[in-house]
Every structure is written in C-alpha cells, then in structure tokens.
Write a protein that holds these residues in place. Structure first.
Motif, PDB file in Angstrom:
ATOM      1  N   VAL A  14      54.240  55.563  13.220  1.00 17.19           N
ATOM      2  CA  VAL A  14      55.210  54.681  13.868  1.00 17.19           C
ATOM      3  C   VAL A  14      56.540  54.736  13.128  1.00 17.19           C
ATOM      4  CG1 VAL A  14      55.641  52.333  14.681  1.00 17.19           C
ATOM      5  CG2 VAL A  14      53.291  53.114  14.390  1.00 17.19           C
ATOM      6  N   ILE A  15      57.610  54.957  13.867  1.00 16.76           N
ATOM      7  CA  ILE A  15      58.953  54.870  13.287  1.00 16.76           C
ATOM      8  C   ILE A  15      59.558  53.557  13.756  1.00 16.76           C
ATOM      9  CG2 ILE A  15      61.252  55.899  13.222  1.00 16.76           C
ATOM     10  CD1 ILE A  15      59.938  58.604  13.823  1.00 16.76           C
ATOM     11  N   VAL A  16      60.037  52.738  12.813  1.00 18.07           N
ATOM     12  CA  VAL A  16      60.647  51.459  13.172  1.00 18.07           C
ATOM     13  C   VAL A  16      62.133  51.505  12.828  1.00 18.07           C
ATOM     14  CG1 VAL A  16      60.664  48.963  12.775  1.00 18.07           C
ATOM     15  CG2 VAL A  16      58.491  50.202  12.791  1.00 18.07           C
ATOM     16  N   LEU A  17      62.967  51.383  13.851  1.00 21.57           N
ATOM     17  CA  LEU A  17      64.415  51.358  13.655  1.00 21.57           C
ATOM     18  C   LEU A  17      64.866  49.907  13.717  1.00 21.57           C
ATOM     19  CD1 LEU A  17      65.335  54.242  16.151  1.00 21.57           C
ATOM     20  CD2 LEU A  17      64.796  54.440  13.723  1.00 21.57           C
ATOM     21  N   ASP A  18      65.510  49.427  12.665  1.00 17.31           N
ATOM     22  CA  ASP A  18      65.893  48.016  12.584  1.00 17.31           C
ATOM     23  C   ASP A  18      67.343  47.924  12.133  1.00 17.31           C
ATOM     24  OD1 ASP A  18      66.192  45.307  12.032  1.00 17.31           O
ATOM     25  OD2 ASP A  18      64.196  45.096  11.158  1.00 17.31           O
ATOM     26  N   MET A  19      68.131  47.163  12.868  1.00 18.97           N
ATOM     27  CA  MET A  19      69.546  47.048  12.540  1.00 18.97           C
ATOM     28  C   MET A  19      69.756  46.281  11.231  1.00 18.97           C
ATOM     29  SD  MET A  19      72.401  46.470  15.392  1.00 18.97           S
ATOM     30  CE  MET A  19      72.428  44.728  15.720  1.00 18.97           C
ATOM     31  N   GLN A  20      68.796  45.431  10.860  1.00 19.81           N
ATOM     32  CA  GLN A  20      68.939  44.615   9.644  1.00 19.81           C
ATOM     33  C   GLN A  20      68.487  45.397   8.412  1.00 19.81           C
ATOM     34  OE1 GLN A  20      70.566  41.986   9.975  1.00 19.81           O
ATOM     35  NE2 GLN A  20      70.442  41.941  12.215  1.00 19.81           N
ATOM     36  N   PRO A  21      68.946  44.952   7.241  1.00 19.16           N
ATOM     37  CA  PRO A  21      68.528  45.645   6.007  1.00 19.16           C
ATOM     38  C   PRO A  21      67.091  45.346   5.594  1.00 19.16           C
ATOM     39  CG  PRO A  21      70.066  43.857   5.508  1.00 19.16           C
ATOM     40  CD  PRO A  21      69.998  43.954   6.985  1.00 19.16           C
TER      41      PRO A  21
ATOM     42  N   ILE B  29      79.455  41.072   4.576  1.00 21.07           N
ATOM     43  CA  ILE B  29      80.885  40.840   4.352  1.00 21.07           C
ATOM     44  C   ILE B  29      81.296  39.526   5.010  1.00 21.07           C
ATOM     45  CG2 ILE B  29      83.173  41.701   4.954  1.00 21.07           C
ATOM     46  CD1 ILE B  29      81.989  44.542   4.747  1.00 21.07           C
ATOM     47  N   ALA B  30      80.767  39.275   6.208  1.00 17.50           N
ATOM     48  CA  ALA B  30      81.151  38.061   6.939  1.00 17.50           C
ATOM     49  C   ALA B  30      80.779  36.817   6.146  1.00 17.50           C
ATOM     50  CB  ALA B  30      80.482  38.046   8.316  1.00 17.50           C
ATOM     51  N   ALA B  31      79.554  36.781   5.606  1.00 18.46           N
ATOM     52  CA  ALA B  31      79.123  35.609   4.837  1.00 18.46           C
ATOM     53  C   ALA B  31      79.993  35.437   3.604  1.00 18.46           C
ATOM     54  CB  ALA B  31      77.652  35.756   4.448  1.00 18.46           C
ATOM     55  N   CYS B  32      80.291  36.537   2.943  1.00 22.07           N
ATOM     56  CA  CYS B  32      81.091  36.495   1.715  1.00 22.07           C
ATOM     57  C   CYS B  32      82.486  35.934   1.996  1.00 22.07           C
ATOM     58  CB  CYS B  32      81.174  37.905   1.134  1.00 22.07           C
ATOM     59  SG  CYS B  32      82.129  38.014  -0.375  1.00 22.07           S
ATOM     60  N   LEU B  33      83.119  36.405   3.064  1.00 24.45           N
ATOM     61  CA  LEU B  33      84.481  35.970   3.373  1.00 24.45           C
ATOM     62  C   LEU B  33      84.509  34.525   3.863  1.00 24.45           C
ATOM     63  CD1 LEU B  33      86.062  39.125   5.074  1.00 24.45           C
ATOM     64  CD2 LEU B  33      86.007  38.495   2.652  1.00 24.45           C
ATOM     65  N   LEU B  34      83.472  34.114   4.593  1.00 27.24           N
ATOM     66  CA  LEU B  34      83.438  32.719   5.051  1.00 27.24           C
ATOM     67  C   LEU B  34      83.274  31.773   3.862  1.00 27.24           C
ATOM     68  CD1 LEU B  34      81.290  33.056   8.305  1.00 27.24           C
ATOM     69  CD2 LEU B  34      83.685  32.357   8.171  1.00 27.24           C
ATOM     70  N   ARG B  35      82.448  32.168   2.894  1.00 26.62           N
ATOM     71  CA  ARG B  35      82.292  31.339   1.690  1.00 26.62           C
ATOM     72  C   ARG B  35      83.619  31.218   0.955  1.00 26.62           C
ATOM     73  NH1 ARG B  35      78.534  34.114  -1.100  1.00 26.62           N
ATOM     74  NH2 ARG B  35      80.181  35.210  -2.208  1.00 26.62           N
ATOM     75  N   ALA B  36      84.406  32.308   0.961  1.00 23.26           N
ATOM     76  CA  ALA B  36      85.699  32.314   0.269  1.00 23.26           C
ATOM     77  C   ALA B  36      86.766  31.552   1.056  1.00 23.26           C
ATOM     78  CB  ALA B  36      86.145  33.753   0.027  1.00 23.26           C
ATOM     79  N   CYS B  55      79.003  34.951  16.563  1.00 18.59           N
ATOM     80  CA  CYS B  55      77.546  35.016  16.773  1.00 18.59           C
ATOM     81  C   CYS B  55      76.773  35.423  15.520  1.00 18.59           C
ATOM     82  CB  CYS B  55      77.205  35.946  17.933  1.00 18.59           C
ATOM     83  SG  CYS B  55      77.167  37.705  17.508  1.00 18.59           S
ATOM     84  N   MET B  56      77.383  36.181  14.635  1.00 27.05           N
ATOM     85  CA  MET B  56      76.788  36.621  13.371  1.00 27.05           C
ATOM     86  C   MET B  56      75.587  37.563  13.530  1.00 27.05           C
ATOM     87  SD  MET B  56      78.435  35.821  10.636  1.00 27.05           S
ATOM     88  CE  MET B  56      77.219  36.188   9.401  1.00 27.05           C
ATOM     89  N   ILE B  57      75.283  38.016  14.745  1.00 26.45           N
ATOM     90  CA  ILE B  57      74.170  38.963  14.889  1.00 26.45           C
ATOM     91  C   ILE B  57      74.585  40.222  15.645  1.00 26.45           C
ATOM     92  CG2 ILE B  57      72.322  37.253  14.663  1.00 26.45           C
ATOM     93  CD1 ILE B  57      71.987  37.395  17.740  1.00 26.45           C
ATOM     94  N   GLY B  58      75.867  40.521  15.630  1.00 29.64           N
ATOM     95  CA  GLY B  58      76.290  41.821  16.138  1.00 29.64           C
ATOM     96  C   GLY B  58      76.542  41.913  17.628  1.00 29.64           C
ATOM     97  N   HIS B  59      76.575  40.760  18.334  1.00 27.39           N
ATOM     98  CA  HIS B  59      76.806  40.811  19.776  1.00 27.39           C
ATOM     99  C   HIS B  59      78.271  40.612  20.161  1.00 27.39           C
ATOM    100  CE1 HIS B  59      72.752  41.226  21.234  1.00 27.39           C
ATOM    101  NE2 HIS B  59      72.331  40.254  20.462  1.00 27.39           N
ATOM    102  N   CYS B  60      78.970  39.708  19.441  1.00 31.70           N
ATOM    103  CA  CYS B  60      80.272  39.255  19.957  1.00 31.70           C
ATOM    104  C   CYS B  60      81.440  40.116  19.489  1.00 31.70           C
ATOM    105  CB  CYS B  60      80.511  37.795  19.582  1.00 31.70           C
ATOM    106  SG  CYS B  60      80.996  37.538  17.862  1.00 31.70           S
ATOM    107  N   PHE B  61      81.301  40.835  18.405  1.00 26.11           N
ATOM    108  CA  PHE B  61      82.347  41.722  17.882  1.00 26.11           C
ATOM    109  C   PHE B  61      83.633  40.976  17.522  1.00 26.11           C
ATOM    110  CE2 PHE B  61      80.717  46.123  18.437  1.00 26.11           C
ATOM    111  CZ  PHE B  61      79.516  45.819  19.064  1.00 26.11           C
ATOM    112  N   ASP B  62      83.527  39.673  17.261  1.00 28.42           N
ATOM    113  CA  ASP B  62      84.717  38.946  16.839  1.00 28.42           C
ATOM    114  C   ASP B  62      84.961  39.062  15.339  1.00 28.42           C
ATOM    115  OD1 ASP B  62      86.302  37.941  18.835  1.00 28.42           O
ATOM    116  OD2 ASP B  62      84.916  36.333  19.312  1.00 28.42           O
ATOM    117  N   CYS B  76      79.711  41.269  10.207  1.00 25.78           N
ATOM    118  CA  CYS B  76      78.445  40.530  10.159  1.00 25.78           C
ATOM    119  C   CYS B  76      77.258  41.464   9.974  1.00 25.78           C
ATOM    120  CB  CYS B  76      78.248  39.691  11.409  1.00 25.78           C
ATOM    121  SG  CYS B  76      77.724  40.612  12.868  1.00 25.78           S
ATOM    122  N   LEU B  77      77.471  42.766  10.178  1.00 29.43           N
ATOM    123  CA  LEU B  77      76.369  43.726  10.046  1.00 29.43           C
ATOM    124  C   LEU B  77      76.509  44.578   8.792  1.00 29.43           C
ATOM    125  CD1 LEU B  77      76.012  45.091  13.716  1.00 29.43           C
ATOM    126  CD2 LEU B  77      74.687  43.306  12.604  1.00 29.43           C
TER     127      LEU B  77
END
Lengths: 481, 101
Positions: A14-21, B29-36, B55-62, B76-77
C-alpha cells in the motif's frame, strides 16, 4: 489509515500519499508530535480531550503495519478513474498507477459567504483547531464564535479548558431544530447526544454568553476585523471583536473525485455535492466523455464520501478495504446480510440523522445579498454574478469564463456551491448543476521545476502533445500493481 | 490574535520582510506568523485587500506568501525551515526577472 492497515495486514503493498507531515488527518492532526513533546504539551492535550488522544492507537498500528509505504508531505494534483495518481513532494512530481485507489481526502468547512468574511480576523472553527493542534496556539482577545454544528461546542469547550472565554457564541440553530431532530435519535447515537449535552452544560456553567437563532451575520472593519453585527431575538447586536470564528458544518471535499470524472450528486437538504458511491465506496463515473476507459478503480471513503466524523471514517475505511480484498480474491465475498465491517459503518453513522436535523446549515442558509463577495480569490460579488445570470449565463463554466469566478488560486473550492445555488435561485425548478466547475490538472499548484523534471510510469505522460493534455489510456501493465 | 499554549520551544529563526521571527521546528509558516502577530500575509491582486489565513487546511488559498523567492506558496501547508526568507505578497506573485505593469 484504517484502510491501509486492513490492506497491508492482508499482505497488500500500500502506498499512502498524505498532504500532512504526520499521519492522522485533520482530526488527529499532529497527535504523534504532541505526544512526543510531553510534558510540554500536557496542557494542550488535556484541552483537546480524550477523543483526540484516542487516535494514537490507530496511528501506532498504521506506523507498525508492514507493507505501508507512507509518503507524507505529498500533494495529489491529478487523479484518473484508471487509478493514475499525479503526486508532488517538495520539488519532485510524478505519476503512480494502482489497480485500486482509495480516496480519503476528507471534508472542508461549508463555504459561508457573508459581508466581511474575507477580512483578516475572520477564520473557520477548523482553522482555529488546526492552530491549536499543529501550531500549539490559542486565540486571545475578544472572540465571537458564530454558526452551527457540534464543532462549535467542541471548540468552545476546548477553549474553556485553556482559559479562553469567548465574548459570545452566536448559534444559527434553534431549540425547535433540536426538538424536531429528537425523533431521529437512534439508540446507537445516544452517546454522541450525551456528549453534546455535556458540552452545553459545561459552557453554560462557565458563564459563556450564548444566543440561538441568530441571523444576518456581518464582519465589520477596515484592514482588520473590528466588530461583528448580527440579528438576535429581533434586535441588532454590535460586538467589538478581534477574532470571529465561523462554522456552518462540513461538506465532503469533492475536488479530486470530480476531477477524476466521477459522478457527484447534489444533496438538497445539505446544499452540497457528494460523490455517488456504492456502499463499499466504489465510485461511479460521471455520464460524460471520460479520459480513461475501463472500470473505475477508485473507492471513496470517510468524510470525502459522506460526512460522519472520525469513527465513521475509520469504520468505512476498513469496509472499503475488505471490498478490495474480496475483489482481489484474498477473502471470500460475504453472501447475504451485511458483514462485520458494514455493521460497524452503520453503528458509527447512527448519530448523523439527529445531528443533520439538529444543526441545519445556518450561515449559508440564505444566499448572500448583492454586495457580498462570493468568490474570495477574484472578489466577485453575488450581485455581479446575478447580473451575469440575468443576462443569460446559465452555466457554471460560462460564468467562470466571463467573470473569473472560480478561476483564482482556490479553483472554485470556496465559491462553487454558492454559484450553483445562485443559478438555481434565478430559475427555480431547473435541476442543480451536476457538478462544480470543470476541473483540470493540476488541481493544486505545481512548481514549473517539478513539472519539467517529472518522473512517472511512462515518460510520454509528461509530454503535452495536444490541447487535450490529459494522457490517453495507457495500454500495458500496471507498474505499481 | 493568537498566543502560545505553554512555551514556544523556538529553536529556529525565519525572516518576514527582513524581520527575524522565532520559529519552532515542525510548525507551519502560517502558525508561526500568526503567533508573531503578523497582520496580513498578502494583498489581493484585484482590490489590494489584506488577507490572513482563513481555513488553515489548504482549501482557501488566502495564506499565500512568498517563500525564498517563490510567490503564491501556501503558508498553512509549508513547514518552517531555519533561515527561511519570506515576503508579504502584494497582489499577484512576482516572477524573478519579469516585470508586470
């Protein structure tokens, strides 16, 4: 994760691709790191509560399962029904193809256009939770939570444990919604219900002001949010505010499914699209010209298929994996009634009918007025969209071409549902658009350097030979089977 | 708008428009800059309005920002890296060596 564990345990690669670290999705986001950083993170873990820590067992099993090739920090920017997946990791990009693909891309918060929603200082509840889990940050200053749904209560309760007291919780739902929803309570859903009552009781006890049935939310300010205006109990309220946290429930993330040419359906009561899938998650192709032929190799699971939360996602992930194992002939297909994993899916979804009825869409219930921005990226107002629609633009893609609505960096993720509803508003009775804007890869930004150096199953895949730059069906073996 | 829960454990430094900001390994980076307390990450190409993450999860691109000379990256990513150089993005992303009107 649960799909991968089930498949790997049966001997599949299984290969799992995840956007998060780190593994864990958004619900168990950064859980591993926060556990490792104890005792520094004790206060955070205690505020996030036992439901967050409970994810550790699943993550540990995922890490321990042999045969899982976990690729964190990887963005999927293309998906085809034949099992082809375009990936990006750092500055490297390429294609994979598998005989079975499980799409578990989760949910997003319902886009809620209201006046001022683009101002700095307005954020979603999920964003604040992400900042807590992954950023180890808590909001400070004058905070207003507005909207509806269990997440509002969960977040408020977590903030309470961190000593953060919002100035107001402004709920769009009403007591009547709860009473009407009570008839949908099923026995297996009672624990979830009890949890909600507990949150509410603790928030009341903490003396956090709460209003129900609010409407007309506005965020006011120049370069940053300064105050919030809303209608509560027939009166306008103005609340000075540094951070407005909004939440209007969550909807499936359909970007990848839609781009893969899979069929979506509009859910009227939820005002959102979701993919059409069989019970085991197998997706259906949309009835339109497809870029691939042959059977659809994609199953969709978790919140990306149907909103149900973490437990339901894990249960359905296992169920989808069992269906793949049956396809592969590794386990016997269950004849007759539902098997163990299907019964688990039903149990974990038992509270949903109540929740859906108790917390109907609120902030997005009414379409925005003409001056409100609908497309955040290109700053297109509802008014200019209505003018285009009145002038005869009756198709989402045409409106995108005319006004650039949905053409910005988010690629319509924030505006597509609102535009679809504006089209329906102009011509009641007309069927809803069957899908959001037409989507083409790359679905997410792909650095030119990565594109130029792309590796893949077939070097020809990286060549653009015509305007139809999608690769044709590729004959031959599945390299990654 | 945001304060750290417990100590920040900042062992790195990133730079926004030349200003040094302490950063914790593994945070975005987003969390770091918001804290600052950074007030905006970018301005929009259309009206020049200021934006912060939504949104902080990569949807809104703001949360788009310029990272090490590359514009329109999602803060945010992206995780912080020691010595990273960020620039507030004004309008559309700049492309090195190219001038727009």
């Amino acid at each position: 994760m649960s799909s991968a564990i089930e498949l790997a345990s049966a001997g599949c690669r299984v290969i799992v691709l995840d956007m998060q670290p780190l593994p864990g999705g958004q619900i168990f986001r950064s859980l591993e790191a926060n556990m490792q950083a104890r005792p520094r993170t004790d206060a955070l873990l205690s505020a996030l509560g036992p439901a967050y820590r409970a994810g550790l067992a699943l993550i540990e099993r995922f890490r321990a399962a042999p045969g899982i090739d976990f690729r964190p920090g990887t963005t999927v920017w293309d998906l085809r029904a034949d099992g082809t997946v375009g990936w990006l990791r750092g500055n490297a990009a390429g294609y994979l193809r598998a005989p079975h693909v499980v799409l578990a891309s989760g949910a997003m918060e319902r886009p809620t256009p209201f006046p001022g929603w683009t101002l700095p200082g307005v954020m979603t509840a999920g964003a604040v939770q992400t900042l807590m889990k992954a950023g180890r940050l808590k909001p400070e200053g004058r905070i207003v939570l507005a909207g509806t749904g269990p997440l509002i209560f969960l977040l408020a309760d977590q903030l309470r444990r961190l000593g953060v007291k919002p100035a107001l919780i402004a709920r769009t739902d009403r007591l009547g919604d709860k009473l009407a929803a009570l008839k949908r309570v099923r026995p297996a859903g009672i624990p979830a219900l009890a949890k909600g009552v507990g949150w509410l009781a603790r928030l009341r006890l903490a003396g956090i002001p709460m209003r129900t049935g609010i409407s007309g939310l506005q965020a006011l300010g120049g370069e940053h949010l300064e105050s919030v205006r809303l209608l509560a109990g027939g009166k306008n309220m103005d609340i000075p505010c540094d951070l407005l946290v909004v939440h209007d429930g969550i909807v499936p993330s359909t970007d990848l499914a839609h781009a893969a040419g899979l069929a979506l359906e509009w859910k009227r009561d939820d005002a959102s699209w979701r993919p059409r899938t069989a019970r085991d998650g197998r997706a259906r192709m949309a009835p339109c010209p497809s870029f691939t032929t042959g059977p659809c190799r994609i199953r969709i699971t978790g919140d990306a298929r149907r909103i149900g939360g973490a437990d339901a996602a894990a249960a359905h992930g296992r169920h989808a994996a069992r269906a793949i194992l049956a396809d592969l002939g590794r386990i016997a297909r269950k004849q007759g009634g539902p098997d163990r994993t299907e019964a688990e899916v039903r149990r974990t979804l038992a509270a949903r009918p109540f929740l859906d009825a108790a917390f109907p869409p609120g902030l997005a219930a009414r379409l925005p007025d003409d001056a409100t921005i609908v497309c955040r990226c290109e700053e297109i107002t509802a008014g200019s969209l209505r003018v285009a629609i009145r002038n005869g633009a009756a198709d989402m893609n045409l409106i995108r071409g005319l006004l650039r609505c949905g053409m910005g960096p988010c690629q319509g993720r924030s505006c597509a549902t609102t535009l679809a509803r504006l089209l329906a508003e102009a011509e009641p009775g007309r069927p809803m658009p069957p899908s959001p804007f037409r989507a083409r890869p790359p679905l997410r930004p792909l650095p030119l350097g990565a594109l130029a150096g792309m590796t893949g199953l077939d070097p020809a895949l990286a060549q653009v030979e015509s305007l139809d730059d999608k690769p044709e069906e590729i004959a031959g073996d599945d390299v990654h089977a | 708008m945001f304060a750290p829960i417990g100590s920040t454990e900042a062992t790195m430094t990133i730079y926004l428009d030349g200003r040094a900001i302490p950063a914790r390994a593994g945070e975005t980076i987003a969390a770091c800059l918001l804290r600052a307390g950074v007030g905006h990450f970018r301005t929009t190409p259309v009206s020049g309005a200021r934006r912060l993450p939504y949104c902080m999860i990569g949807h809104c691109f703001d949360c788009l920002i310029e990272i090490d000379g590359v514009g329109s990256r999602q803060a945010c990513l992206s995780e912080v890296e020691d010595g990273m150089r960020l620039h507030t993005q004004d309008g559309p992303a700049a492309i090195a060596g190219m001038e727009f009107q």
